[in-house]
Design a protein around this motif. Structure first.
Motif, mmCIF file in Angstrom:
data_model
loop_
_atom_site.group_PDB
_atom_site.id
_atom_site.type_symbol
_atom_site.label_atom_id
_atom_site.label_comp_id
_atom_site.label_asym_id
_atom_site.label_seq_id
_atom_site.Cartn_x
_atom_site.Cartn_y
_atom_site.Cartn_z
ATOM 1 N N SER A 1 1.396 18.844 4.112
ATOM 2 C CA SER A 1 1.545 19.181 2.704
ATOM 3 C C SER A 1 2.822 18.616 2.109
ATOM 4 C CB SER A 1 1.540 20.713 2.532
ATOM 5 O OG SER A 1 0.261 21.231 2.829
ATOM 6 N N THR A 2 3.474 17.724 2.865
ATOM 7 C CA THR A 2 4.688 17.109 2.348
ATOM 8 C C THR A 2 4.328 16.056 1.309
ATOM 9 O OG1 THR A 2 5.828 17.469 4.423
ATOM 10 C CG2 THR A 2 6.744 15.800 2.975
ATOM 11 N N HIS A 3 5.056 16.071 0.245
ATOM 12 C CA HIS A 3 4.794 15.127 -0.854
ATOM 13 C C HIS A 3 5.222 13.732 -0.426
ATOM 14 C CE1 HIS A 3 4.176 13.492 -4.676
ATOM 15 N NE2 HIS A 3 5.325 13.783 -5.260
ATOM 16 N N ASN A 4 4.311 12.763 -0.491
ATOM 17 C CA ASN A 4 4.599 11.414 -0.018
ATOM 18 C C ASN A 4 5.587 10.659 -0.891
ATOM 19 O OD1 ASN A 4 3.049 11.453 2.279
ATOM 20 N ND2 ASN A 4 1.181 10.891 1.189
ATOM 21 N N TRP A 5 5.860 11.152 -2.093
ATOM 22 C CA TRP A 5 6.788 10.455 -2.991
ATOM 23 C C TRP A 5 8.118 10.239 -2.295
ATOM 24 C CZ3 TRP A 5 6.352 9.410 -8.462
ATOM 25 C CH2 TRP A 5 7.536 8.984 -9.043
ATOM 26 N N ASN A 6 8.710 11.324 -1.788
ATOM 27 C CA ASN A 6 10.021 11.176 -1.153
ATOM 28 C C ASN A 6 10.150 11.998 0.125
ATOM 29 O OD1 ASN A 6 10.092 13.728 -2.187
ATOM 30 N ND2 ASN A 6 11.744 13.346 -3.647
ATOM 31 N N LYS A 7 9.018 12.352 0.718
ATOM 32 C CA LYS A 7 9.014 13.137 1.948
ATOM 33 C C LYS A 7 9.657 14.510 1.776
ATOM 34 C CE LYS A 7 6.800 10.138 4.358
ATOM 35 N NZ LYS A 7 5.372 10.388 4.619
ATOM 36 N N LYS A 8 9.625 15.040 0.554
ATOM 37 C CA LYS A 8 10.102 16.393 0.328
ATOM 38 C C LYS A 8 8.911 17.347 0.341
ATOM 39 C CE LYS A 8 14.316 15.017 -0.250
ATOM 40 N NZ LYS A 8 15.315 15.250 0.814
ATOM 41 N N GLY B 1 13.737 -2.130 -5.392
ATOM 42 C CA GLY B 1 14.555 -1.472 -6.396
ATOM 43 C C GLY B 1 13.922 -0.175 -6.864
ATOM 44 N N ASP B 2 12.609 -0.201 -7.165
ATOM 45 C CA ASP B 2 11.913 0.993 -7.635
ATOM 46 C C ASP B 2 11.897 2.090 -6.576
ATOM 47 O OD1 ASP B 2 11.380 -0.052 -10.101
ATOM 48 O OD2 ASP B 2 9.316 -0.623 -9.664
ATOM 49 N N ALA B 3 11.562 1.723 -5.350
ATOM 50 C CA ALA B 3 11.467 2.719 -4.279
ATOM 51 C C ALA B 3 12.800 3.428 -4.079
ATOM 52 C CB ALA B 3 11.008 2.048 -2.985
ATOM 53 N N ASN B 4 13.888 2.679 -4.127
ATOM 54 C CA ASN B 4 15.208 3.296 -3.992
ATOM 55 C C ASN B 4 15.578 4.084 -5.241
ATOM 56 O OD1 ASN B 4 16.768 2.479 -1.388
ATOM 57 N ND2 ASN B 4 15.710 0.603 -2.005
ATOM 58 N N TYR B 5 15.215 3.562 -6.405
ATOM 59 C CA TYR B 5 15.547 4.241 -7.668
ATOM 60 C C TYR B 5 14.899 5.610 -7.732
ATOM 61 C CZ TYR B 5 16.136 4.956 -12.703
ATOM 62 O OH TYR B 5 16.473 5.469 -13.931
ATOM 63 N N PHE B 6 13.617 5.683 -7.358
ATOM 64 C CA PHE B 6 12.907 6.954 -7.451
ATOM 65 C C PHE B 6 13.327 7.943 -6.360
ATOM 66 C CE2 PHE B 6 9.626 4.316 -9.729
ATOM 67 C CZ PHE B 6 9.909 4.859 -10.966
ATOM 68 N N ILE C 1 10.144 1.388 1.602
ATOM 69 C CA ILE C 1 11.477 0.806 1.776
ATOM 70 C C ILE C 1 11.611 0.218 3.179
ATOM 71 C CG2 ILE C 1 13.936 1.356 1.983
ATOM 72 C CD1 ILE C 1 13.491 3.434 -0.251
ATOM 73 N N ARG C 2 11.190 0.981 4.164
ATOM 74 C CA ARG C 2 11.285 0.512 5.555
ATOM 75 C C ARG C 2 10.466 -0.758 5.770
ATOM 76 N NH1 ARG C 2 10.174 4.995 7.548
ATOM 77 N NH2 ARG C 2 7.944 4.722 7.931
ATOM 78 N N ASN C 3 9.250 -0.790 5.244
ATOM 79 C CA ASN C 3 8.383 -1.954 5.439
ATOM 80 C C ASN C 3 8.899 -3.184 4.691
ATOM 81 O OD1 ASN C 3 6.619 -0.505 7.063
ATOM 82 N ND2 ASN C 3 5.296 0.092 5.354
ATOM 83 N N THR D 1 0.828 -1.205 0.000
ATOM 84 C CA THR D 1 0.000 0.000 0.000
ATOM 85 C C THR D 1 0.861 1.253 0.000
ATOM 86 O OG1 THR D 1 -1.802 -1.124 1.153
ATOM 87 C CG2 THR D 1 -1.769 1.281 1.254
ATOM 88 N N SER D 2 1.908 1.250 0.818
ATOM 89 C CA SER D 2 2.825 2.398 0.846
ATOM 90 C C SER D 2 3.462 2.589 -0.517
ATOM 91 C CB SER D 2 3.909 2.180 1.910
ATOM 92 O OG SER D 2 3.347 2.078 3.197
ATOM 93 N N PHE D 3 3.867 1.494 -1.135
ATOM 94 C CA PHE D 3 4.511 1.577 -2.451
ATOM 95 C C PHE D 3 3.546 2.122 -3.489
ATOM 96 C CE2 PHE D 3 5.639 -0.249 -6.574
ATOM 97 C CZ PHE D 3 6.973 0.121 -6.672
ATOM 98 N N GLU D 4 2.328 1.610 -3.528
ATOM 99 C CA GLU D 4 1.354 2.035 -4.532
ATOM 100 C C GLU D 4 0.884 3.464 -4.320
ATOM 101 O OE1 GLU D 4 -1.624 -0.979 -4.324
ATOM 102 O OE2 GLU D 4 -0.525 -2.366 -5.656
ATOM 103 N N ASN D 5 1.025 3.968 -3.081
ATOM 104 C CA ASN D 5 0.672 5.358 -2.776
ATOM 105 C C ASN D 5 1.861 6.296 -2.949
ATOM 106 O OD1 ASN D 5 -2.011 4.806 -2.206
ATOM 107 N ND2 ASN D 5 -1.644 4.499 -0.016
ATOM 108 N N TYR D 6 2.948 5.774 -3.525
ATOM 109 C CA TYR D 6 4.163 6.555 -3.765
ATOM 110 C C TYR D 6 4.833 7.013 -2.475
ATOM 111 C CZ TYR D 6 2.458 6.650 -8.548
ATOM 112 O OH TYR D 6 1.999 6.290 -9.790
ATOM 113 N N GLU D 7 4.530 6.360 -1.360
ATOM 114 C CA GLU D 7 5.208 6.642 -0.098
ATOM 115 C C GLU D 7 6.451 5.760 -0.028
ATOM 116 O OE1 GLU D 7 1.484 5.812 2.117
ATOM 117 O OE2 GLU D 7 1.873 7.744 3.094
ATOM 118 N N PHE D 8 7.450 6.095 -0.845
ATOM 119 C CA PHE D 8 8.567 5.190 -1.058
ATOM 120 C C PHE D 8 9.475 5.056 0.160
ATOM 121 C CE2 PHE D 8 7.232 4.070 -4.983
ATOM 122 C CZ PHE D 8 7.269 5.038 -5.966
ATOM 123 N N ILE D 9 9.624 6.111 0.938
ATOM 124 C CA ILE D 9 10.449 6.003 2.146
ATOM 125 C C ILE D 9 9.835 4.969 3.094
ATOM 126 C CG2 ILE D 9 11.363 7.239 4.135
ATOM 127 C CD1 ILE D 9 12.626 8.039 1.491
#
Length: 642
Positions: free
Chosen positions: A181-188, A63-68, A42-44, A31-39
């Motif tokens: 308002s932090t973007h869930n993609w990479n916590k930026k 691989g994808d989560a780290n790549y992005f 990765i942990r999960n 679910t985290s991966f599909e929601n673009y919450e890659f950080i």
């Protein structure tokens, strides 16, 4: 008894709960991966791996989560684990990511090997080998000088664009924005547009938010301005009211917008009509005439993850139909952040063309795209990290780009650049090698070496020197070349040079002395040390092993273009003599046709059926012979007659 029976029940319940817990962890990670919450993903996922839960999908998603998130060393590790799995190999899209992850950790040879697999899988020729890529990068050294500039923050700063006397760029520096308002993609943090004006010396004197009308609680980035600075095209997430608008998959896609500067304010903010539901459209760029808009998208029909498109802007402000720039520019990877100069040079970022790692910056001349090459701009502009959003003023030779390389102030920094060597997008190949005597390995001087194109026209010609060395240069072409070495007293050597190799630095050509008079009347199969061509009983078709021998005959005839042979085919003694005569003629004709299909001239080969008249052993029908003995008579010979 009750206590004894309780243990298996408890064990079963424990196993059930353990499996259910594992399933919950996998669902949570996915679910985290599909929601673009890659950080978080990765942990999960790493927690699952530590507990012994592994699968190609988990490795691929890691691989994808780290790549992005530009963690290329980790991405390469996880992609590598999937690549080793024969039952569920990486798809093309993930292979590109794997190749670029390897490039980012400077394992260029392994990266090149992965790219080669992609091309082989797709039945295409690879544009460049590892050695060819190294040479192309070396050619670009010293072309640019770069400098990290003072406008950068500790957050992400990228996508500069020229506007009047300054630049507008995208940044995540707004510290007042709350965590939600932090973007869930990479916590930026979310992105806004800022502007920086320059002094006459080229330094920036003022940095401020660009426009409260354009900046919202969504992402705004990558702008393109008309020359008068009064119209802007920019990227923003799809909006719904004042928040994200999500598609059916729950994703807020990127869209292109335009706005007009009137009475001191940006007005008439509107989506461009070719935005498509379910796809991202982003990163605008204008040509000098401002009648074409280039952009990036993943709309249906793209070559890879994202492609570069162009759309006409009509005089009335309407738009034409977007067109994909094609396979020369777009690959199975990501092509993004286009920029077009007044000379129609397209600069763009890509991880699909061979590069140093992550996204690299490339250039191509749109005016002569078919005869131009895709140029990797090389170091120091490109690095093992992501390098992108390049812009340049061709008159001043100065510009900017962004990179997340080590040593910067933030995750992405904007760098100033100065072009020191003019960009050359023309494509040339340089061929070099030696000419040798095939029998003695001695170098042969004064050999004519000719390079022919696909139409047989001479592209370049030279002669080997005292050391047998030669060098040729010609412009690139899409089809293969033919390299021919010829000298009196020798049979010429001909090589097909594929543009897919791009490694032309050491091509050895071998000449064979033309002195074959002593071989007249000899069966070439004996001279070449092979078996004759054998046939099955009562058939004339060529077996697989026969075709392998025929290839050696063909190679000999190509080496000695003046040689002529007579094909003599035979049968065993079984069957009627007249029938055997006809059968042998069929075998001779079948053999002849194969040589003709391989471009051996009919003037150099003839055929005759000998029937059972020339047996190789005692099996003439008067005694009993084994099948093996009979087989030796069912043959074709190749008699050198000239």
């Amino acid at each position: 008894m009750r206590n004894i029976r309780t243990y298996p029940i408890l064990a079963t319940l424990f196993l059930v709960f353990a499996v259910q817990g594992q399933d919950r962890r996998e669902r949570r990670a996915k679910t985290s991966f599909e929601n673009y919450e890659f950080i978080k993903a990765i942990r999960n996922y790493e927690d699952l791996v530590k507990k012994g839960t592994t699968s190609p999908e988990i490795y691929r998603n890691l691989g994808d989560a780290n790549y992005f998130n530009a963690n290329y060393s980790e991405a390469a590790k996880w992609y590598g684990l999937v690549s080793e799995n024969d039952t569920e190999p990486l798809g093309t899209e993930h292979m590109y990511r794997y190749a670029n992850s390897l490039g980012s950790i400077k394992n260029y040879e392994a990266s090149s090997a992965v790219l080669r697999k992609i091309y082989e899988r797709n039945g295409e020729k690879m544009g460049m080998t590892f050695e060819g890529f190294k040479r192309s990068i070396e050619e670009k050294q010293g072309s640019y000088e770069i400098e990290n500039i003072a406008i950068n923050s500790i957050e992400s700063d990228f996508a500069p664009s020229f506007r009047l006397d300054g630049i507008v760029f995208s940044t995540a520096r707004d510290s007042s924005i709350i965590y939600n308002s932090t973007h869930n993609w990479n916590k930026k943090r979310f992105l806004n547009l800022y502007m920086a004006t320059r002094t006459e010396e080229g330094r920036f004197r003022r940095i401020m938010r660009f426009s409260d009308k354009l900046n919202t609680r969504l992402h705004e980035s990558s702008t393109a301005f008309t020359q008068d600075g009064k119209t802007v095209y920019f990227t923003r997430n799809r909006e719904k009211g004042k928040t994200f608008g999500r598609d059916s998959k729950g994703i807020s896609r990127l869209k292109l917008y335009s706005a007009v500067f009137e009475d001191g304010k940006w007005r008439r903010i509107q989506q461009l009509p070719f935005n498509q539901e379910g796809y991202s459209v982003a990163h605008p760029a204008l040509n000098k005439a401002e009648d074409k808009l280039y952009f990036t998208s993943d709309i249906e029909g793209t070559q890879g993850q994202s492609d570069i498109f162009v759309v006409d802007i009509h005089p009335d402000g309407s738009f034409g139909v977007p067109k994909n720039l094609g396979a020369k520019i777009n690959t199975g990877g990501r092509e993004t952040f286009p920029y077009v100069t007044e000379d129609d040079i397209l600069y763009f970022a890509s991880d699909g063309h061979p590069g140093l790692g992550g996204l690299d910056i490339f250039a191509v001349d749109l005016k002569t795209i078919e005869s131009s090459r895709i140029v990797n701009l090389g170091e120091p502009l490109n690095s093992v990290a992501d390098d992108f959003s390049f812009i340049i003023n061709p008159n001043t030779k100065k510009g900017y780009f962004a990179s997340n390389r080590a040593g910067g102030m933030g995750s992405d920094d904007i760098y100033a650049l100065t072009e020191l060597k003019a960009l050359d997008t023309r494509c040339f190949i340089h061929l070099a090698g030696v000419v040798k005597d095939k029998e003695t390995d001695a170098f042969i001087q004064n050999t004519t070496v000719t390079l022919l194109d696909g139409n047989g026209s001479i592209r370049d010609e030279t002669h080997s020197d005292a050391n047998g060395e030669y060098a040729l240069t010609t412009e690139c072409q899409e089809t293969d070349y033919v390299l021919v070495a010829s000298k009196d007293g020798y049979a010429s050597d001909k090589r097909t040079i594929s543009m897919g190799t791009m490694d032309f630095s050491n091509i050895a050509l071998h000449l064979v002395p033309e002195d074959n008079g002593t071989l007249i009347g000899t069966d070439l199969t004996k001279h070449l040390g092979t078996n004759p061509i054998y046939f099955d009983f009562n058939t004339s078709y060529l077996r697989h092993d026969a075709k392998m021998i025929l290839e050696k005959i063909i190679a000999y005839l190509n080496t000695y273009p003046k040689a002529k042979v007579e094909i003599r085919s035979h049968t065993d003694s079984r069957g009627h003599r007249a029938y055997n005569k006809v059968l042998s003629q069929k075998r001779a004709r079948e053999t002849l046709n194969y040589l003709l299909s391989k471009d051996i001239s009919i003037t150099r080969v003839s055929s005759v059926g000998m029937g059972e008249s020339q047996l190789t052993n005692r099996c003439d029908g008067t005694i009993k012979c084994t099948e093996k003995e009979h087989r030796k008579n069912r043959r074709s010979e190749f008699i050198l007659v000239e």
